[in-house]
Design a protein around this motif. Structure first.
Motif, PDB file in Angstrom:
ATOM      1  N   UNK A   1       0.861  -1.223  -0.039  1.00 46.50           N
ATOM      2  CA  UNK A   1      -0.011  -0.088  -0.171  1.00 46.50           C
ATOM      3  C   UNK A   1       0.797   1.129  -0.065  1.00 46.50           C
ATOM      4  N   UNK A   2       1.933   1.486   0.783  1.00 51.66           N
ATOM      5  CA  UNK A   2       2.756   2.387   1.205  1.00 51.66           C
ATOM      6  C   UNK A   2       3.475   2.690  -0.285  1.00 51.66           C
ATOM      7  N   UNK A   3       4.319   1.811  -0.560  1.00 49.12           N
ATOM      8  CA  UNK A   3       5.177   2.084  -1.516  1.00 49.12           C
ATOM      9  C   UNK A   3       4.502   2.116  -3.046  1.00 49.12           C
ATOM     10  N   UNK A   4       3.433   1.235  -3.060  1.00 48.31           N
ATOM     11  CA  UNK A   4       2.483   1.275  -4.236  1.00 48.31           C
ATOM     12  C   UNK A   4       1.936   2.520  -4.549  1.00 48.31           C
ATOM     13  N   UNK A   5       1.594   3.194  -3.733  1.00 43.19           N
ATOM     14  CA  UNK A   5       1.101   4.734  -3.578  1.00 43.19           C
ATOM     15  C   UNK A   5       2.211   5.624  -3.847  1.00 43.19           C
ATOM     16  N   UNK A   6       3.298   5.507  -3.112  1.00 37.42           N
ATOM     17  CA  UNK A   6       4.314   6.241  -3.427  1.00 37.42           C
ATOM     18  C   UNK A   6       5.008   6.285  -4.693  1.00 37.42           C
ATOM     19  N   UNK A   7       4.968   5.517  -5.386  1.00 36.31           N
ATOM     20  CA  UNK A   7       5.502   5.259  -6.823  1.00 36.31           C
ATOM     21  C   UNK A   7       4.486   5.794  -7.791  1.00 36.31           C
ATOM     22  N   UNK A   8       3.043   6.024  -7.364  1.00 36.95           N
ATOM     23  CA  UNK A   8       2.081   6.649  -8.204  1.00 36.95           C
ATOM     24  C   UNK A   8       2.049   8.083  -7.940  1.00 36.95           C
ATOM     25  N   UNK A   9       2.196   8.386  -6.500  1.00 33.35           N
ATOM     26  CA  UNK A   9       1.752   9.854  -6.344  1.00 33.35           C
ATOM     27  C   UNK A   9       3.068  10.588  -5.982  1.00 33.35           C
ATOM     28  N   UNK A  10       4.130  10.024  -6.355  1.00 30.45           N
ATOM     29  CA  UNK A  10       5.570  11.050  -5.956  1.00 30.45           C
ATOM     30  C   UNK A  10       6.290  10.945  -7.396  1.00 30.45           C
ATOM     31  N   UNK A  11       6.531   9.535  -7.752  1.00 35.10           N
ATOM     32  CA  UNK A  11       7.545   9.626  -9.069  1.00 35.10           C
ATOM     33  C   UNK A  11       6.809   9.806 -10.139  1.00 35.10           C
ATOM     34  N   UNK A  12       5.267   9.233 -10.289  1.00 35.47           N
ATOM     35  CA  UNK A  12       4.612   9.554 -11.545  1.00 35.47           C
ATOM     36  C   UNK A  12       4.082  10.555 -11.624  1.00 35.47           C
ATOM     37  N   UNK A  13       3.506  11.208 -10.359  1.00 38.75           N
ATOM     38  CA  UNK A  13       3.069  12.639 -10.469  1.00 38.75           C
ATOM     39  C   UNK A  13       4.142  13.679 -10.754  1.00 38.75           C
ATOM     40  N   UNK A  14       5.275  13.475 -10.537  1.00 36.68           N
ATOM     41  CA  UNK A  14       6.323  14.417 -10.824  1.00 36.68           C
ATOM     42  C   UNK A  14       6.386  14.596 -12.113  1.00 36.68           C
ATOM     43  N   UNK A  15       6.419  13.645 -13.111  1.00 38.25           N
ATOM     44  CA  UNK A  15       6.531  13.675 -14.546  1.00 38.25           C
ATOM     45  C   UNK A  15       5.054  13.830 -15.223  1.00 38.25           C
ATOM     46  N   UNK A  16       3.789  13.593 -14.597  1.00 31.80           N
ATOM     47  CA  UNK A  16       2.771  13.560 -15.428  1.00 31.80           C
ATOM     48  C   UNK A  16       1.706  14.725 -14.763  1.00 31.80           C
ATOM     49  N   UNK A  17       1.779  15.326 -13.648  1.00 36.10           N
ATOM     50  CA  UNK A  17       0.933  16.400 -13.264  1.00 36.10           C
ATOM     51  C   UNK A  17       1.683  17.539 -12.825  1.00 36.10           C
ATOM     52  N   UNK A  18       1.205  18.685 -13.478  1.00 42.70           N
ATOM     53  CA  UNK A  18       1.782  19.878 -13.192  1.00 42.70           C
ATOM     54  C   UNK A  18       0.944  20.619 -12.091  1.00 42.70           C
ATOM     55  N   UNK A  19       0.009  20.552 -12.029  1.00 50.20           N
ATOM     56  CA  UNK A  19      -0.747  21.867 -11.016  1.00 50.20           C
ATOM     57  C   UNK A  19      -1.634  20.804 -10.152  1.00 50.20           C
ATOM     58  N   UNK A  20      -1.915  21.772  -9.189  1.00 51.54           N
ATOM     59  CA  UNK A  20      -3.008  21.035  -8.094  1.00 51.54           C
ATOM     60  C   UNK A  20      -4.422  21.796  -8.314  1.00 51.54           C
ATOM     61  N   UNK A  21      -5.342  20.857  -8.063  1.00 47.51           N
ATOM     62  CA  UNK A  21      -6.710  21.458  -8.174  1.00 47.51           C
ATOM     63  C   UNK A  21      -7.508  21.458  -6.790  1.00 47.51           C
ATOM     64  N   UNK A  22      -8.407  22.069  -6.646  1.00 57.22           N
ATOM     65  CA  UNK A  22      -9.414  22.051  -5.543  1.00 57.22           C
ATOM     66  C   UNK A  22     -10.674  21.081  -6.128  1.00 57.22           C
ATOM     67  N   UNK A  23     -11.252  20.080  -5.061  1.00 64.03           N
ATOM     68  CA  UNK A  23     -12.371  19.249  -5.298  1.00 64.03           C
ATOM     69  C   UNK A  23     -13.511  20.240  -5.504  1.00 64.03           C
TER      70      UNK A  23
END
Length: 600
Positions: free
Chosen positions: A564-586
């Motif tokens: 859970x921890x590292x599966x989320x980490x690789x998606x939300x840190x390494x992957x996000x770094x290259x794929x997501x540039x901004x942050x939105x509000x819900x």
């Protein structure tokens, strides 16, 4: 999977219609309110204390153990909200008070136990003398014997000696070993009687709480109604009002604009729809198929993408299942998780979130079973000369191959992130920078897998990708020679990301490392169990089974936590770094909150 396009709705009407219009919009449930005037702190909170008190009472009753609840009633003429809330909160206060009293009594009893059951005599019976109680180390009794005090040893154990000193005044602390304690205010028998009374009081309070739990469903219903009223009153503070007119504004999904238009037409209201401006950041509403909707929950847990970005929910959904499977690396453990999911199946069906997580659980278990079969591990046991051995395609002990697999997965993940960014920006030259990163990272992987650093083809791809990053990373317009220089400098700064790319790809080696550690622990526990069985004939089976059960249970817990921890980490840190540039509000829809039926 996409981010829902929104329109800015402005609705105008006669002031007398305001309450009815807001109620209608709340029923529609598709509007994210935009405040047209500054709200006071009073309106930012609940309009009254009643919802807060109801919530506190409901939470207190729900926290009662299931076996100490009465069957909830869904309808009753005897239900009085204010009375039930008052009784529940008063019961909570009494329970807290009596338990604090019990804690104090039991602490006094523990302190008094070594001294026995006694009662201090009246002062006149001691001729002006008083009793002073000391606790000291046994070896300090010798020092006490030379202190000149009159004393009596009451009790002694392997750690302490309990001494009573008889003196008119307290002996000077410097002349006395150990430390003085304050006891004797109440005898042990008196404390036991008071404890018995407090225990009876606690039982009475718990019995009353048990009786109040029958109102849980009705409290939940009324709490939901109060929250809906509070939301409606808050919405009323977000409008602009005049003597005759009012206006309300908010974001509406484009696909529901016709529905809102029909609502306005029926109410004789005027409305306008506008697209968002380039500098605006509307809220983010993710739209996904039910099969991968749990990806929204994974994404929302960390960071929503910006409104003009792309929705990574589907990618995160699939890649999380894959990473979890690679970290678990055992078909037997996956089967246990499948049994747990089957046990919780109906319980998870009671809420939309539960159903989404259930689908995610199915995919995670299926991926874990498949990957466990491919690596040929079943609770750390690798069957030979069987069908299961023939479908084993990966050897987790082949370090070179497994490390290459983890790196390939990492490269694919990072490349996919850059490819999605390039597609999103396909109408801008900046997209070529992301294409350049795709080429550079893929070319580097080809050099690694090929093992020939002299190969020309991969180097051409890497250099071409680097040039694309250098030339197209900047969004600066070319108007003067200085602009060209700045573009080159910004491109050079972007090229320094090669070290980040290298580190991010290597970070995926944790998939191999954690999978290997899980498999190694499983094999170790199997070996320890076998040694226990062989070393103690007969009864050794008991020790062996105990080692197997405890060992594999511990290993499964650690593997799930890592997955859970590292599966989320690789998606939300390494992957996000290259794929997501901004942050939105819900996107928070102004709508009626539904009452959840309470079944206990």
């Amino acid at each position: 999977m996409s981010i829902a396009p929104l329109k800015r709705l402005t609705l105008y009407g006669v002031f007398d219609q305001k309450d009815a219009v807001l109620e209608g919009l709340q029923k529609l449930g598709c509007l994210h309110l935009i405040g047209l005037r500054r709200s006071t702190a009073q309106h930012e909170e609940m309009p009254s204390a009643q919802p807060k008190e109801t919530y506190d009472a409901l939470r207190y009753l729900i926290n009662s153990p299931v076996e100490r609840r009465r069957r909830a009633v869904s309808e009753s003429e005897d239900f009085d909200l204010e009375s039930i809330v008052e009784k529940a909160l008063w019961n909570r206060l009494r329970l807290r008070t009596v338990r604090d009293q019990l804690d104090e009594l039991r602490q006094e009893l523990r302190e008094l136990e070594p001294w026995g059951d006694f009662k201090l005599p009246p002062p006149e019976e001691l001729a002006g003398l008083r009793l002073w109680f000391y606790v000291m180390r046994p070896h300090e009794l010798k020092e006490l014997a030379h202190s000149g005090q009159t004393w009596q040893l009451v009790h002694r154990d392997h750690r302490h000696a309990y001494v009573v000193v008889i003196a008119e005044n307290e002996p000077p602390p410097a002349s006395m070993p150990g430390h003085r304690v304050n006891i004797g205010r109440h005898s042990r028998s008196e404390l036991l009687r008071r404890e018995e009374i407090a225990v009876d009081e606690e039982k009475n309070v718990l019995a009353e709480r048990w009786g109040l739990t029958r109102w849980i469903a009705l409290l939940r219903r009324d709490l939901t109604r109060a929250e809906n009223r509070a939301a409606l009153e808050y919405a009323a503070t977000q409008t602009i009002d005049s003597a005759e007119l009012f206006a309300v504004q908010g974001w509406v999904p484009r696909e529901r604009c016709d529905e809102v238009s029909q609502f306005a037409k029926r109410g004789g209201l005027a409305c306008t729809f506008e697209d968002s401006g380039p500098s605006e950041s509307p809220p983010v509403l993710l739209e996904n198929q039910e099969s991968v909707a749990a990806g929204e929950d994974l994404v929302s847990f960390f960071q929503l993408p910006g409104y003009r970005d792309w929705d990574p929910s589907g990618v995160v959904f699939v890649s999380f299942a894959l990473f979890f499977a690679m970290i678990l690396s055992d078909a037997g453990y996956a089967a246990v998780l499948g049994l747990g999911l089957a046990f919780l199946w109906e319980r998870m069906n009671k809420s939309p979130l539960g159903r989404r997580l259930r689908r995610l659980g199915v995919v995670v278990v299926a991926a874990s079973v498949v990957y466990g079969v491919l690596v040929g591990s079943y609770f750390g046991w690798a069957p030979a000369n069987s069908f299961l051995a023939t479908v084993k395609l990966l050897d987790i002990n082949d370090f070179d191959s497994m490390m290459r697999l983890a790196i390939v997965v990492g490269v694919a993940h990072v490349v996919l992130a850059n490819a999605m960014v390039a597609w999103k920006r396909r109408r801008s030259p900046v997209a070529l920078a992301s294409v350049g990163w795709v080429a550079a990272i893929a070319g580097g992987l080809a050099l690694l897998l090929g093992g020939d650093l002299q190969a020309v083809g991969p180097w051409v791809v890497v250099v071409a990708g680097g040039l694309a990053v250098l030339l197209f990373s900047s969004e600066r317009n070319l108007r003067t020679p200085m602009d060209a220089l700045w573009r080159i400098l910004e491109g050079l700064m972007a090229l320094t990301g090669v070290t980040s790319a290298f580190g991010d790809v290597l970070s995926y080696l944790r998939l191999f490392a954690l999978g290997l550690s899980s498999a190694s622990l499983a094999i170790t526990f199997n070996g320890l169990a076998g040694q226990a069985i062989d070393s103690v004939p007969g009864i050794g089976w008991i020790f062996g089974l105990g080692i197997l059960m405890l060992g594999h249970m511990l290993n499964l817990i650690l593997a799930v936590m890592s997955g859970v921890v590292h599966g989320m980490r690789l998606n939300l840190i390494e992957f996000y770094k290259w794929g997501i540039n901004g942050e939105g509000s819900p996107f928070r829809a102004f709508r009626i909150k539904e009452t959840i039926t309470w079944t206990h």
